[in-house]
Design an enzyme around this catalytic site. Structure first.
Site, PDB file in Angstrom:
ATOM      1  N   ARG A 182      -4.419   1.817  -0.201  1.00  0.00           N
ATOM      2  CA  ARG A 182      -4.177   1.958  -1.650  1.00  0.00           C
ATOM      3  C   ARG A 182      -5.229   1.146  -2.381  1.00  0.00           C
ATOM      4  NH1 ARG A 182       1.397   0.003  -4.791  1.00  0.00           N
ATOM      5  NH2 ARG A 182       1.072   1.252  -6.683  1.00  0.00           N
ATOM      6  N   THR A 229       3.641   1.328   2.372  1.00  0.00           N
ATOM      7  CA  THR A 229       4.089   1.307   3.769  1.00  0.00           C
ATOM      8  C   THR A 229       5.475   1.947   3.909  1.00  0.00           C
ATOM      9  OG1 THR A 229       3.184  -0.948   3.659  1.00  0.00           O
ATOM     10  CG2 THR A 229       4.092  -0.238   5.777  1.00  0.00           C
ATOM     11  N   HIS A 248       2.179  -4.546   9.158  1.00  0.00           N
ATOM     12  CA  HIS A 248       0.979  -4.968   8.426  1.00  0.00           C
ATOM     13  C   HIS A 248       0.031  -5.686   9.390  1.00  0.00           C
ATOM     14  CE1 HIS A 248       3.158  -3.984   4.825  1.00  0.00           C
ATOM     15  NE2 HIS A 248       3.950  -5.031   4.847  1.00  0.00           N
ATOM     16  N   ARG A 297       9.206  -0.576  -7.559  1.00  0.00           N
ATOM     17  CA  ARG A 297       8.988  -1.145  -8.886  1.00  0.00           C
ATOM     18  C   ARG A 297       8.584  -0.056  -9.876  1.00  0.00           C
ATOM     19  NH1 ARG A 297       4.692  -3.499 -11.672  1.00  0.00           N
ATOM     20  NH2 ARG A 297       3.354  -2.517 -10.113  1.00  0.00           N
ATOM     21  N   SER A 303       1.050  -5.124  -7.764  1.00  0.00           N
ATOM     22  CA  SER A 303       2.321  -4.888  -7.075  1.00  0.00           C
ATOM     23  C   SER A 303       2.757  -6.147  -6.303  1.00  0.00           C
ATOM     24  CB  SER A 303       2.154  -3.705  -6.111  1.00  0.00           C
ATOM     25  OG  SER A 303       3.310  -3.498  -5.354  1.00  0.00           O
ATOM     26  N   TYR A 335      -2.493   6.142  -0.746  1.00  0.00           N
ATOM     27  CA  TYR A 335      -1.341   6.181  -1.652  1.00  0.00           C
ATOM     28  C   TYR A 335      -1.623   7.181  -2.777  1.00  0.00           C
ATOM     29  CZ  TYR A 335       2.100   4.251  -4.996  1.00  0.00           C
ATOM     30  OH  TYR A 335       3.135   4.078  -5.879  1.00  0.00           O
ATOM     31  N   SER A 354       0.811  -1.221   0.000  1.00  0.00           N
ATOM     32  CA  SER A 354       0.000   0.000   0.000  1.00  0.00           C
ATOM     33  C   SER A 354       0.845   1.271   0.000  1.00  0.00           C
ATOM     34  CB  SER A 354      -0.888   0.037   1.252  1.00  0.00           C
ATOM     35  OG  SER A 354      -1.747  -1.066   1.298  1.00  0.00           O
ATOM     36  N   MET A 391      14.112   7.798  -3.733  1.00  0.00           N
ATOM     37  CA  MET A 391      14.137   6.635  -2.836  1.00  0.00           C
ATOM     38  C   MET A 391      14.736   5.436  -3.559  1.00  0.00           C
ATOM     39  SD  MET A 391      10.711   6.755  -0.451  1.00  0.00           S
ATOM     40  CE  MET A 391      10.830   5.046   0.047  1.00  0.00           C
TER      41      MET A 391
HETATM   42  S1  PPS Z   1       5.640  -3.855   1.465  1.00  0.00           S
HETATM   43  O1  PPS Z   1       6.821  -4.607   1.009  1.00  0.00           O
HETATM   44  O2  PPS Z   1       4.451  -4.737   1.496  1.00  0.00           O
HETATM   45  O3  PPS Z   1       5.841  -3.196   2.733  1.00  0.00           O
HETATM   46  O4  PPS Z   1       5.364  -2.809   0.298  1.00  0.00           O
HETATM   47  P1  PPS Z   1       4.907  -1.296   0.464  1.00  0.00           P
HETATM   48  O5  PPS Z   1       6.052  -0.483   0.913  1.00  0.00           O
HETATM   49  O6  PPS Z   1       3.660  -1.225   1.251  1.00  0.00           O
HETATM   50  O7  PPS Z   1       4.490  -0.901  -1.036  1.00  0.00           O
HETATM   51  C1  PPS Z   1       5.355  -1.044  -2.136  1.00  0.00           C
HETATM   52  C2  PPS Z   1       4.790  -0.171  -3.250  1.00  0.00           C
HETATM   53  O8  PPS Z   1       5.017   1.216  -2.931  1.00  0.00           O
HETATM   54  C3  PPS Z   1       5.717   1.838  -3.999  1.00  0.00           C
HETATM   55  N1  PPS Z   1       6.546   2.960  -3.504  1.00  0.00           N
HETATM   56  C4  PPS Z   1       6.387   4.230  -3.912  1.00  0.00           C
HETATM   57  N2  PPS Z   1       5.506   4.783  -4.774  1.00  0.00           N
HETATM   58  C5  PPS Z   1       5.628   6.123  -4.998  1.00  0.00           C
HETATM   59  N3  PPS Z   1       6.572   6.902  -4.420  1.00  0.00           N
HETATM   60  C6  PPS Z   1       7.478   6.385  -3.556  1.00  0.00           C
HETATM   61  N4  PPS Z   1       8.395   7.167  -2.996  1.00  0.00           N
HETATM   62  C7  PPS Z   1       7.399   4.980  -3.263  1.00  0.00           C
HETATM   63  N5  PPS Z   1       8.109   4.143  -2.471  1.00  0.00           N
HETATM   64  C8  PPS Z   1       7.582   2.919  -2.626  1.00  0.00           C
HETATM   65  C9  PPS Z   1       6.544   0.683  -4.566  1.00  0.00           C
HETATM   66  O9  PPS Z   1       7.071   1.006  -5.834  1.00  0.00           O
HETATM   67  C10 PPS Z   1       5.504  -0.426  -4.592  1.00  0.00           C
HETATM   68  O10 PPS Z   1       4.496  -0.229  -5.586  1.00  0.00           O
HETATM   69  P2  PPS Z   1       4.599  -0.790  -7.086  1.00  0.00           P
HETATM   70  O11 PPS Z   1       3.232  -0.567  -7.681  1.00  0.00           O
HETATM   71  O12 PPS Z   1       4.949  -2.242  -7.013  1.00  0.00           O
HETATM   72  O13 PPS Z   1       5.639   0.031  -7.772  1.00  0.00           O
END
Ligand code: PPS
Length: 313
Positions: A150, A74, A128, A273, A158, A214, A72, A254
């Site tokens: 999200r 996190t 979580h 990703r 994802s 998100y 989401s 990041m």
């Molecule tokens: S986890 O491993 O379950 O704790 O994953 P989580 O951190 O909740 O979510 C991972 C997704 O968040 C995206 N992400 C971001 N999106 C936008 N901006 C920033 N700075 C950012 N950092 C992490 C990450 O790319 C994963 O989403 P997807 O759709 O796979 O790219």
């Protein structure tokens, strides 16, 4: 990318040619690789006695918990909070990263490690944990909870990419198999509805809870930085500090710099990703989308949460 989900004809033909290992394709699948503790499917990184002990975790008044269903955002929200606490100062952020346990509060011995941290600095933890496993004191007004939500279609994609990349679970090399599993309640951390609804419906008016999405963070990154800092009563002192926090937490920064967010460099690619809204359209077929919408509409009927969730920006 089109604005519509894939038609069924566009689905990768490999998926129809290749049978799912060992199981008839019409059978629903349990998420493999979970640790089921008292009926709840936790991550395998969670020890059997952790959920019970987590409930009685002693919260300090300046503790911050970032709580979210997996995938989401996190880690993004945690990085935002960490940066706000450190007022965007990169050296302090790095120091904070180094001196804190990595990963979710419920993983391994993390909660014991957090217990032993000095009381001088606020602890910024992420988890979580479902609503009935979150430390009880959180519901008595102790600590601050930043809850991130999200849209579940992007989460599914994802999650699938994460699981597939890890290559630990062969079965999920195929999206169709993962999609079926994602709808089930024995999915890792339960299904999206069971996780998010009780938090939002029952706790959204609590003073020590802040609910963010998100998608809001994507649409108004800076505005969310200000909202979080106000919620934490940690005002950023200048426009420059706000901008620094935003800059330190963009997706590209990041991903590029990142030593600071994640344990191992090789993990970064899998976790960082795409970072976009609406990527579900590249994986969902029209039929899957219709099926998902029917379940979504049924589960969300009459809920306040439905107004918060958007599937595109
Ligand atoms: S986890 O491993 O379950 O704790 O994953 P989580 O951190 O909740 O979510 C991972 C997704 O968040 C995206 N992400 C971001 N999106 C936008 N901006 C920033 N700075 C950012 N950092 C992490 C990450 O790319 C994963 O989403 P997807 O759709 O796979 O790219």
């Amino acid at each position: 990318m089109t604005d519509q989900p894939k038609t069924d004809q566009q689905t990768n033909p490999k998926q129809t040619n290749r049978p799912t290992q060992n199981r008839p394709t019409d059978q629903p699948k349990t998420f493999l690789g979970v640790n089921v503790i008292n009926g709840f499917p936790w991550s395998p990184q969670v020890h059997d006695d952790t959920p019970k002990r987590l409930q009685s975790f002693e919260i300090r008044k300046d503790d911050v918990f970032v709580v979210a269903y997996p995938k989401s955002g996190t880690n993004w929200a945690r990085e935002l909070v960490r940066n706000i606490v450190c007022q965007g100062n990169k050296e302090n952020v790095k120091e904070d990263y180094g001196s804190n346990p990595h990963g979710q509060l419920e993983f391994g011995d993390n909660f014991k490690k957090y217990d032993s941290l000095s009381t001088e600095k606020p602890r910024v933890m992420m988890t979580h944990a479902p609503v009935d496993a979150l430390p009880k004191q959180a519901f008595e007004g102790k600590g601050k909870i930043v809850f991130v939500m999200r849209n579940p279609k992007d989460i599914a994609v994802s999650f699938w990419n994460f699981v597939k990349e890890k290559r630990v679970i062969e079965e999920y090399e195929e999206w169709d198999a993962f999609f079926e599993t994602f709808l089930r309640s024995d999915m890792m951390y339960g299904n999206w509805f069971d996780f998010n609804l009780p938090y939002y419906e029952n706790h959204r008016d609590k003073k020590n809870f802040l609910f963010l999405t998100y998608e809001e963070m994507k649409l108004d990154h800076k505005g969310c930085v200000i909202r979080i800092s106000d919620f934490l009563s940690r005002p950023l002192l200048s426009e420059e500090q706000v901008d620094k926090v935003v800059e330190n937490t963009t997706f590209s920064n990041m991903k590029a710099k990142n030593p600071i967010s994640f344990q191992r460099k090789e993990e970064i690619g899998k976790r960082m990703r795409k970072g976009v809204v609406g990527d579900w359209k590249t994986s969902f077929t029209v039929a899957q989308n219709e099926r998902f919408d029917a379940i979504y509409n049924q589960r969300m009927e009459g809920s306040a949460l439905a107004k918060q969730i958007i599937f595109g920006i």
